[in-house]
Design a protein around this motif. Structure first.
Motif, PDB file in Angstrom:
ATOM      1  N   TRP A  61       0.849  -1.204   0.000  1.00  0.00           N
ATOM      2  CA  TRP A  61       0.000   0.000   0.000  1.00  0.00           C
ATOM      3  C   TRP A  61       0.881   1.249   0.000  1.00  0.00           C
ATOM      4  O   TRP A  61       0.615   2.204  -0.748  1.00  0.00           O
ATOM      5  CB  TRP A  61      -0.907  -0.002   1.227  1.00  0.00           C
ATOM      6  CG  TRP A  61      -1.946   1.081   1.216  1.00  0.00           C
ATOM      7  CD1 TRP A  61      -3.246   0.977   0.800  1.00  0.00           C
ATOM      8  CD2 TRP A  61      -1.773   2.447   1.626  1.00  0.00           C
ATOM      9  NE1 TRP A  61      -3.883   2.187   0.919  1.00  0.00           N
ATOM     10  CE2 TRP A  61      -3.010   3.109   1.427  1.00  0.00           C
ATOM     11  CE3 TRP A  61      -0.709   3.168   2.147  1.00  0.00           C
ATOM     12  CZ2 TRP A  61      -3.201   4.454   1.732  1.00  0.00           C
ATOM     13  CZ3 TRP A  61      -0.891   4.529   2.445  1.00  0.00           C
ATOM     14  CH2 TRP A  61      -2.113   5.160   2.247  1.00  0.00           C
ATOM     15  N   GLU A  85      -5.078  -6.689   2.135  1.00  0.00           N
ATOM     16  CA  GLU A  85      -5.509  -5.532   1.350  1.00  0.00           C
ATOM     17  C   GLU A  85      -4.799  -5.545  -0.004  1.00  0.00           C
ATOM     18  O   GLU A  85      -3.586  -5.695  -0.097  1.00  0.00           O
ATOM     19  CB  GLU A  85      -5.169  -4.237   2.100  1.00  0.00           C
ATOM     20  CG  GLU A  85      -5.596  -2.970   1.395  1.00  0.00           C
ATOM     21  CD  GLU A  85      -7.089  -2.744   1.440  1.00  0.00           C
ATOM     22  OE1 GLU A  85      -7.601  -2.017   0.586  1.00  0.00           O
ATOM     23  OE2 GLU A  85      -7.753  -3.308   2.353  1.00  0.00           O
ATOM     24  N   ASP A 129      -8.859  -3.705  -4.366  1.00  0.00           N
ATOM     25  CA  ASP A 129      -9.878  -3.408  -3.360  1.00  0.00           C
ATOM     26  C   ASP A 129     -10.192  -1.919  -3.300  1.00  0.00           C
ATOM     27  O   ASP A 129     -11.261  -1.527  -2.820  1.00  0.00           O
ATOM     28  CB  ASP A 129      -9.418  -3.877  -1.979  1.00  0.00           C
ATOM     29  CG  ASP A 129      -9.252  -5.383  -1.900  1.00  0.00           C
ATOM     30  OD1 ASP A 129      -9.935  -6.083  -2.663  1.00  0.00           O
ATOM     31  OD2 ASP A 129      -8.428  -5.847  -1.093  1.00  0.00           O
ATOM     32  N   GLU A 130      -9.278  -1.088  -3.773  1.00  0.00           N
ATOM     33  CA  GLU A 130      -9.466   0.361  -3.711  1.00  0.00           C
ATOM     34  C   GLU A 130     -10.166   0.906  -4.952  1.00  0.00           C
ATOM     35  O   GLU A 130     -10.456   2.102  -5.021  1.00  0.00           O
ATOM     36  CB  GLU A 130      -8.106   1.048  -3.562  1.00  0.00           C
ATOM     37  CG  GLU A 130      -7.325   0.603  -2.339  1.00  0.00           C
ATOM     38  CD  GLU A 130      -5.955   1.263  -2.281  1.00  0.00           C
ATOM     39  OE1 GLU A 130      -5.667   2.121  -3.141  1.00  0.00           O
ATOM     40  OE2 GLU A 130      -5.183   0.929  -1.368  1.00  0.00           O
ATOM     41  N   TYR A 155     -10.499   5.028  -8.646  1.00  0.00           N
ATOM     42  CA  TYR A 155     -10.437   4.845  -7.202  1.00  0.00           C
ATOM     43  C   TYR A 155     -11.803   5.093  -6.558  1.00  0.00           C
ATOM     44  O   TYR A 155     -12.560   5.989  -6.963  1.00  0.00           O
ATOM     45  CB  TYR A 155      -9.428   5.808  -6.582  1.00  0.00           C
ATOM     46  CG  TYR A 155      -8.003   5.305  -6.639  1.00  0.00           C
ATOM     47  CD1 TYR A 155      -7.506   4.470  -5.649  1.00  0.00           C
ATOM     48  CD2 TYR A 155      -7.165   5.665  -7.695  1.00  0.00           C
ATOM     49  CE1 TYR A 155      -6.207   4.004  -5.698  1.00  0.00           C
ATOM     50  CE2 TYR A 155      -5.859   5.205  -7.757  1.00  0.00           C
ATOM     51  CZ  TYR A 155      -5.386   4.371  -6.756  1.00  0.00           C
ATOM     52  OH  TYR A 155      -4.107   3.905  -6.813  1.00  0.00           O
ATOM     53  N   ARG A 156     -12.097   4.298  -5.559  1.00  0.00           N
ATOM     54  CA  ARG A 156     -13.262   4.578  -4.719  1.00  0.00           C
ATOM     55  C   ARG A 156     -13.023   5.887  -3.959  1.00  0.00           C
ATOM     56  O   ARG A 156     -11.894   6.362  -3.847  1.00  0.00           O
ATOM     57  CB  ARG A 156     -13.489   3.432  -3.726  1.00  0.00           C
ATOM     58  CG  ARG A 156     -13.784   2.093  -4.392  1.00  0.00           C
ATOM     59  CD  ARG A 156     -13.939   1.003  -3.344  1.00  0.00           C
ATOM     60  NE  ARG A 156     -14.060  -0.314  -3.957  1.00  0.00           N
ATOM     61  CZ  ARG A 156     -15.206  -0.855  -4.349  1.00  0.00           C
ATOM     62  NH1 ARG A 156     -16.338  -0.179  -4.182  1.00  0.00           N
ATOM     63  NH2 ARG A 156     -15.233  -2.059  -4.898  1.00  0.00           N
ATOM     64  N   ARG A 163      -5.137  10.527  -6.167  1.00  0.00           N
ATOM     65  CA  ARG A 163      -5.787   9.334  -6.715  1.00  0.00           C
ATOM     66  C   ARG A 163      -6.766   9.658  -7.840  1.00  0.00           C
ATOM     67  O   ARG A 163      -7.276   8.745  -8.494  1.00  0.00           O
ATOM     68  CB  ARG A 163      -6.548   8.613  -5.589  1.00  0.00           C
ATOM     69  CG  ARG A 163      -5.644   8.078  -4.512  1.00  0.00           C
ATOM     70  CD  ARG A 163      -6.426   7.613  -3.302  1.00  0.00           C
ATOM     71  NE  ARG A 163      -5.481   7.051  -2.325  1.00  0.00           N
ATOM     72  CZ  ARG A 163      -5.641   5.899  -1.712  1.00  0.00           C
ATOM     73  NH1 ARG A 163      -6.730   5.180  -1.925  1.00  0.00           N
ATOM     74  NH2 ARG A 163      -4.748   5.458  -0.856  1.00  0.00           N
ATOM     75  N   SER A 184     -11.784   3.965  -0.647  1.00  0.00           N
ATOM     76  CA  SER A 184     -10.396   3.528  -0.826  1.00  0.00           C
ATOM     77  C   SER A 184      -9.560   3.870   0.392  1.00  0.00           C
ATOM     78  O   SER A 184      -8.550   3.222   0.661  1.00  0.00           O
ATOM     79  CB  SER A 184      -9.789   4.164  -2.075  1.00  0.00           C
ATOM     80  OG  SER A 184      -9.757   5.576  -1.976  1.00  0.00           O
ATOM     81  N   LEU A 185      -9.984   4.887   1.140  1.00  0.00           N
ATOM     82  CA  LEU A 185      -9.278   5.284   2.365  1.00  0.00           C
ATOM     83  C   LEU A 185     -10.240   6.074   3.231  1.00  0.00           C
ATOM     84  O   LEU A 185     -11.034   6.876   2.732  1.00  0.00           O
ATOM     85  CB  LEU A 185      -8.055   6.149   2.037  1.00  0.00           C
ATOM     86  CG  LEU A 185      -7.204   6.592   3.233  1.00  0.00           C
ATOM     87  CD1 LEU A 185      -6.456   5.409   3.838  1.00  0.00           C
ATOM     88  CD2 LEU A 185      -6.209   7.681   2.818  1.00  0.00           C
ATOM     89  N   ALA A 225     -11.984  -0.264   5.220  1.00  0.00           N
ATOM     90  CA  ALA A 225     -10.932   0.248   4.330  1.00  0.00           C
ATOM     91  C   ALA A 225      -9.709   0.635   5.168  1.00  0.00           C
ATOM     92  O   ALA A 225      -9.801   0.759   6.395  1.00  0.00           O
ATOM     93  CB  ALA A 225     -11.447   1.465   3.571  1.00  0.00           C
TER      94      ALA A 225
END
Length: 308
Positions: free
Chosen positions: A22, A149, A153-154, A167-168, A194, A270-271, A300
């Motif tokens: 990450w 992770e 997943d992001e 990106y989410r 992002r 994503s975060l 997340a």
């Protein structure tokens, strides 16, 4: 070391490898170097655990202990160089208590990235004897990443050239009674790096009603309060919209426990970014109730940003 560096703590565990991956992705997004830090202690007088093999070394076998300690960051670095060819990467091994080593490293970093054992797909994190005091006392942002992770997943899945994967949202939990610049700036900068939208969530408690008080539950009163808080949220974010015009900002004022809304929002993020007030006392975890709850239940990765 330049302060404009992403630092990841590695110890040979699956969670620390996920954190290093990450951190590598984040460093590339921000155009920053990545520095791996491995803190180790000589446990050879009692026992020493050899990472990756599950074997124990014999008491007093310091040479074997050192061999495994040196292998930990080297193996992680080799994998990162293979996965991210353009990454500027350095490695450091420091002898000492992990908490002390990581707090010292965090003071020199753009951010510190730690791994944490997950409690399940939506079960949050296990913050242990190293990660919790580091999060509680670091004066730079600390990101917690669950084992397993992955980059995908992001992302939201696209459908080809017409709609590529993106990106989410980055989700920011914002307390309007203390809308700190450090926390807001970190969230905006992360979303900008992002190309992601930023969803800002402000939670407020439902009005308390003691006995029969029609004014307390008057719909007009509730609506007016909601409009005032929505306006205050817009005002708090206005200067940051100007600094980061490329970021699509979604404002969300909600009623109920802020932690519950943030945990729910983390399922499609994503975060997740939250703040932590800096307290100088040496004793205590120094984490507010919202941050504490988020660390244990978010789906997340979580960035905890200290502020005065």
């Amino acid at each position: 070391m330049s302060r404009r560096t992403v630092i990841a703590a590695v110890d040979g565990s699956a969670e620390s490898r996920a954190a290093a991956q990450w951190a590598a992705r984040e460093a590339l997004l921000r155009g920053l170097p990545l520095h791996l830090v491995h803190a180790w202690q000589d446990w050879s007088r009692g026992f020493a655990h050899a990472p990756f093999t599950g074997t124990d070394t014999a008491p007093g076998d310091t040479a074997v202990t050192r061999h495994w300690a040196e292998r930990v960051p080297r193996d992680v670095a080799d994998r990162l160089r293979e996965d991210h060819p353009g990454l500027q990467l350095s490695v450091e091994q420091v002898f000492g208590r992990p908490v002390d080593v990581l707090l010292s490293a965090a003071g020199k970093a753009e951010m510190l990235v730690l791994g944490s054992r997950g409690l399940g797909a939506l079960g949050g994190f296990l913050t242990g004897s190293v990660s919790m005091p580091v999060i509680a006392h670091a004066e730079r942002p600390v990101v917690l990443v669950r084992a397993g992770e992955r980059a995908e997943d992001e992302m939201r899945t696209g459908d080809g050239a017409a709609r590529p994967a993106q990106y989410r949202d980055v989700v920011l939990g914002l307390d309007l009674t203390r809308p700190c610049d450090e926390v807001i700036e970190y969230a905006f900068a992360t979303a900008a790096a992002r190309g992601a939208a930023l969803r800002v969530v402000h939670g407020r408690d439902a009005p308390l009603v003691y006995g029969y008080d029609p004014a307390a539950v008057d719909p007009g009163h509730v609506v007016a309060r909601g409009l005032r808080e929505a306006s205050a949220l817009t005002d708090a974010l206005r200067p940051w919209r100007g600094k980061f015009p490329q970021v699509d900002v979604k404002e969300q004022c909600v009623v109920g426990r802020a932690a519950d809304h943030l945990v729910d929002a983390s399922k499609d993020a994503s975060l997740l970014v939250v703040g932590r007030r800096v307290r100088r006392a040496a004793i205590g975890t120094h984490l507010g109730p919202v941050t504490h709850a988020v660390l244990h239940h978010a789906a997340a990765p979580v960035a905890v940003v200290p502020h005065l």
